[in-house]
Design a protein around this motif. Structure first.
Motif, PDB file in Angstrom:
ATOM      1  N   ALA A 135       2.579  -6.972   6.167  1.00  0.00           N
ATOM      2  CA  ALA A 135       2.588  -7.101   4.707  1.00  0.00           C
ATOM      3  C   ALA A 135       1.335  -6.488   4.084  1.00  0.00           C
ATOM      4  O   ALA A 135       1.414  -5.767   3.080  1.00  0.00           O
ATOM      5  CB  ALA A 135       2.712  -8.570   4.314  1.00  0.00           C
ATOM      6  N   VAL A 136       0.162  -6.757   4.659  1.00  0.00           N
ATOM      7  CA  VAL A 136      -1.067  -6.197   4.094  1.00  0.00           C
ATOM      8  C   VAL A 136      -1.055  -4.674   4.219  1.00  0.00           C
ATOM      9  O   VAL A 136      -1.508  -3.963   3.321  1.00  0.00           O
ATOM     10  CB  VAL A 136      -2.316  -6.796   4.768  1.00  0.00           C
ATOM     11  CG1 VAL A 136      -3.582  -6.154   4.200  1.00  0.00           C
ATOM     12  CG2 VAL A 136      -2.372  -8.305   4.561  1.00  0.00           C
TER      13      VAL A 136
ATOM     14  N   THR B  93      -3.618  -5.152  11.127  1.00  0.00           N
ATOM     15  CA  THR B  93      -3.379  -4.546   9.812  1.00  0.00           C
ATOM     16  C   THR B  93      -3.884  -3.112   9.792  1.00  0.00           C
ATOM     17  O   THR B  93      -3.168  -2.186   9.361  1.00  0.00           O
ATOM     18  CB  THR B  93      -4.099  -5.351   8.713  1.00  0.00           C
ATOM     19  OG1 THR B  93      -3.592  -6.689   8.693  1.00  0.00           O
ATOM     20  CG2 THR B  93      -3.902  -4.711   7.354  1.00  0.00           C
ATOM     21  N   LEU B  94      -5.111  -2.902  10.254  1.00  0.00           N
ATOM     22  CA  LEU B  94      -5.673  -1.550  10.290  1.00  0.00           C
ATOM     23  C   LEU B  94      -4.825  -0.643  11.179  1.00  0.00           C
ATOM     24  O   LEU B  94      -4.575   0.522  10.837  1.00  0.00           O
ATOM     25  CB  LEU B  94      -7.113  -1.590  10.799  1.00  0.00           C
ATOM     26  CG  LEU B  94      -8.123  -2.417   9.998  1.00  0.00           C
ATOM     27  CD1 LEU B  94      -9.530  -2.195  10.543  1.00  0.00           C
ATOM     28  CD2 LEU B  94      -8.076  -2.106   8.515  1.00  0.00           C
ATOM     29  N   GLN B  95      -4.375  -1.180  12.310  1.00  0.00           N
ATOM     30  CA  GLN B  95      -3.543  -0.389  13.220  1.00  0.00           C
ATOM     31  C   GLN B  95      -2.260   0.054  12.548  1.00  0.00           C
ATOM     32  O   GLN B  95      -1.839   1.213  12.669  1.00  0.00           O
ATOM     33  CB  GLN B  95      -3.214  -1.210  14.467  1.00  0.00           C
ATOM     34  CG  GLN B  95      -2.325  -0.490  15.481  1.00  0.00           C
ATOM     35  CD  GLN B  95      -1.946  -1.396  16.641  1.00  0.00           C
ATOM     36  OE1 GLN B  95      -2.715  -2.272  17.040  1.00  0.00           O
ATOM     37  NE2 GLN B  95      -0.767  -1.194  17.189  1.00  0.00           N
ATOM     38  N   LYS B  96      -1.631  -0.855  11.803  1.00  0.00           N
ATOM     39  CA  LYS B  96      -0.381  -0.507  11.127  1.00  0.00           C
ATOM     40  C   LYS B  96      -0.614   0.532  10.022  1.00  0.00           C
ATOM     41  O   LYS B  96       0.223   1.394   9.789  1.00  0.00           O
ATOM     42  CB  LYS B  96       0.290  -1.767  10.575  1.00  0.00           C
ATOM     43  CG  LYS B  96       0.936  -2.619  11.657  1.00  0.00           C
ATOM     44  CD  LYS B  96       1.716  -3.769  11.081  1.00  0.00           C
ATOM     45  CE  LYS B  96       2.535  -4.454  12.165  1.00  0.00           C
ATOM     46  NZ  LYS B  96       3.594  -3.604  12.721  1.00  0.00           N
ATOM     47  N   ILE B  97      -1.741   0.436   9.342  1.00  0.00           N
ATOM     48  CA  ILE B  97      -2.067   1.437   8.326  1.00  0.00           C
ATOM     49  C   ILE B  97      -2.269   2.796   8.993  1.00  0.00           C
ATOM     50  O   ILE B  97      -1.770   3.834   8.512  1.00  0.00           O
ATOM     51  CB  ILE B  97      -3.325   1.023   7.538  1.00  0.00           C
ATOM     52  CG1 ILE B  97      -3.041  -0.244   6.728  1.00  0.00           C
ATOM     53  CG2 ILE B  97      -3.781   2.152   6.608  1.00  0.00           C
ATOM     54  CD1 ILE B  97      -4.278  -0.867   6.090  1.00  0.00           C
TER      55      ILE B  97
ATOM     56  N   PHE C 239      -0.750   0.140  -2.868  1.00  0.00           N
ATOM     57  CA  PHE C 239      -1.908  -0.086  -3.743  1.00  0.00           C
ATOM     58  C   PHE C 239      -3.184   0.088  -2.919  1.00  0.00           C
ATOM     59  O   PHE C 239      -3.878  -0.891  -2.609  1.00  0.00           O
ATOM     60  CB  PHE C 239      -1.848  -1.488  -4.372  1.00  0.00           C
ATOM     61  CG  PHE C 239      -0.635  -1.723  -5.231  1.00  0.00           C
ATOM     62  CD1 PHE C 239      -0.634  -1.343  -6.573  1.00  0.00           C
ATOM     63  CD2 PHE C 239       0.506  -2.305  -4.696  1.00  0.00           C
ATOM     64  CE1 PHE C 239       0.480  -1.559  -7.367  1.00  0.00           C
ATOM     65  CE2 PHE C 239       1.639  -2.512  -5.484  1.00  0.00           C
ATOM     66  CZ  PHE C 239       1.625  -2.135  -6.825  1.00  0.00           C
ATOM     67  N   PRO C 240      -3.514   1.328  -2.538  1.00  0.00           N
ATOM     68  CA  PRO C 240      -4.615   1.544  -1.592  1.00  0.00           C
ATOM     69  C   PRO C 240      -5.977   1.071  -2.090  1.00  0.00           C
ATOM     70  O   PRO C 240      -6.732   0.461  -1.332  1.00  0.00           O
ATOM     71  CB  PRO C 240      -4.591   3.058  -1.355  1.00  0.00           C
ATOM     72  CG  PRO C 240      -3.830   3.631  -2.508  1.00  0.00           C
ATOM     73  CD  PRO C 240      -2.839   2.581  -2.899  1.00  0.00           C
ATOM     74  N   GLY C 241      -6.309   1.350  -3.337  1.00  0.00           N
ATOM     75  CA  GLY C 241      -7.625   0.970  -3.844  1.00  0.00           C
ATOM     76  C   GLY C 241      -7.818  -0.531  -3.849  1.00  0.00           C
ATOM     77  O   GLY C 241      -8.834  -1.052  -3.369  1.00  0.00           O
ATOM     78  N   LEU C 242      -6.857  -1.231  -4.398  1.00  0.00           N
ATOM     79  CA  LEU C 242      -6.919  -2.690  -4.471  1.00  0.00           C
ATOM     80  C   LEU C 242      -6.982  -3.308  -3.070  1.00  0.00           C
ATOM     81  O   LEU C 242      -7.771  -4.223  -2.812  1.00  0.00           O
ATOM     82  CB  LEU C 242      -5.690  -3.209  -5.220  1.00  0.00           C
ATOM     83  CG  LEU C 242      -5.550  -4.725  -5.353  1.00  0.00           C
ATOM     84  CD1 LEU C 242      -6.611  -5.273  -6.284  1.00  0.00           C
ATOM     85  CD2 LEU C 242      -4.155  -5.093  -5.849  1.00  0.00           C
ATOM     86  N   THR C 243      -6.158  -2.795  -2.160  1.00  0.00           N
ATOM     87  CA  THR C 243      -6.083  -3.375  -0.815  1.00  0.00           C
ATOM     88  C   THR C 243      -7.326  -3.040   0.000  1.00  0.00           C
ATOM     89  O   THR C 243      -7.782  -3.856   0.807  1.00  0.00           O
ATOM     90  CB  THR C 243      -4.809  -2.902  -0.098  1.00  0.00           C
ATOM     91  OG1 THR C 243      -3.674  -3.141  -0.947  1.00  0.00           O
ATOM     92  CG2 THR C 243      -4.596  -3.654   1.208  1.00  0.00           C
TER      93      THR C 243
ATOM     94  N   LEU D  32      -1.914 -10.797  -1.919  1.00  0.00           N
ATOM     95  CA  LEU D  32      -3.080 -10.640  -1.046  1.00  0.00           C
ATOM     96  C   LEU D  32      -3.852 -11.953  -0.907  1.00  0.00           C
ATOM     97  O   LEU D  32      -4.318 -12.289   0.189  1.00  0.00           O
ATOM     98  CB  LEU D  32      -3.986  -9.532  -1.581  1.00  0.00           C
ATOM     99  CG  LEU D  32      -3.450  -8.106  -1.399  1.00  0.00           C
ATOM    100  CD1 LEU D  32      -4.300  -7.110  -2.171  1.00  0.00           C
ATOM    101  CD2 LEU D  32      -3.403  -7.731   0.088  1.00  0.00           C
ATOM    102  N   VAL D  33      -3.983 -12.696  -1.991  1.00  0.00           N
ATOM    103  CA  VAL D  33      -4.668 -13.991  -1.923  1.00  0.00           C
ATOM    104  C   VAL D  33      -3.932 -14.929  -0.970  1.00  0.00           C
ATOM    105  O   VAL D  33      -4.553 -15.602  -0.123  1.00  0.00           O
ATOM    106  CB  VAL D  33      -4.785 -14.621  -3.327  1.00  0.00           C
ATOM    107  CG1 VAL D  33      -5.240 -16.073  -3.234  1.00  0.00           C
ATOM    108  CG2 VAL D  33      -5.749 -13.827  -4.194  1.00  0.00           C
TER     109      VAL D  33
END
Length: 231
Positions: free
Chosen positions: A178-179, A207-211, A186-190, A158-159
């Motif tokens: 990837a995100v 990223t939000l769209q892909k989620i 790892f939903p909480g961490l991400t 993520l970094v």
């Protein structure tokens, strides 16, 4: 062209499907040299060729290659028996040959030796993130996506993803992909990362769209993602 290369091209031409070629061309803009060989068929051909002198094929790549010829060379690098250091030497020579997302992503997904040698491969891919070349960066991002979204590496992933800055669409879409996979695993961490992310607006919203599009994310989480979109 060496005789074996000529014979291999003839095999591929015999396996090509014109209708599939047209379909593939529509998915890979700008790539004109496509035969239309399906990936499972190409993998079977690679498994046959790797039983022979695969080093000869890699030493003499096809001239003016079809995308499938480049893909097959990548499959040989993944399938052949060799020490990890030699494999990475072949990877380093192969990466500059990438000129589209399909070759890049197929190659990265096949490098399953990364699971057995994570520290070695992790160090190897780092310089590619700093390259100005599109498919150098996409290679590194997709390698992280395919092999390093794990408990040991996800925070570092993520970094590094947050630091990718490139104007190319295919780089930014790879980062978004990837995100989104980080979120699925790892939903909480991400989620914490996304709330403090410095991703460019385009990449962040993709990223939000892909989620939201993922079948592995709850309705509640998708609603949360919709509320987090940047305007």
């Amino acid at each position: 062209m060496i005789e074996r290369r000529r014979q291999l091209r003839e095999k591929m031409e015999a396996l090509a499907e014109p209708a599939f070629q047209q379909f593939s061309a529509s998915l890979i803009p700008g790539v004109n040299r496509l035969l239309g060989v399906r990936l499972p068929v190409l993998r079977n051909l690679a498994r046959e060729e790797v039983r022979g002198n695969w080093r000869e094929l890699l030493e003499y790549p096809a001239r003016e290659p079809y995308a499938e010829e480049v893909m097959l060379d990548g499959m040989l690098i993944s399938l052949a028996r060799m020490e990890p250091e030699e494999r990475l030497e072949h990877v380093a020579r192969f990466v500059p040959r990438m000129d589209n997302w399909a070759v890049c992503d197929t190659f990265c997904s096949g490098l399953k030796f990364s699971k057995k040698h994570p520290a070695l491969v992790w160090e190897f891919i780092q310089p590619y993130l700093k390259s100005s070349r599109v498919y150098d960066v996409r290679f590194a991002v997709v390698m992280m996506l395919a092999h390093f979204i794990t408990e040991d590496y996800v925070e570092q992933v993520l970094v590094l993803l947050d630091g990718v800055r490139h104007e190319d669409y295919y780089v930014n879409m790879a980062v978004a992909w990837a995100v989104s996979v980080c979120y699925v695993k790892f939903p909480g961490l991400t989620l914490e990362y996304l709330r403090n992310s410095s991703l460019p607006d385009f990449t962040y919203n993709k990223t939000l769209q892909k989620i939201i599009e993922s079948l592995r994310v709850s309705r509640e989480d998708k609603d949360l993602m919709r509320s987090m979109k940047r305007k």
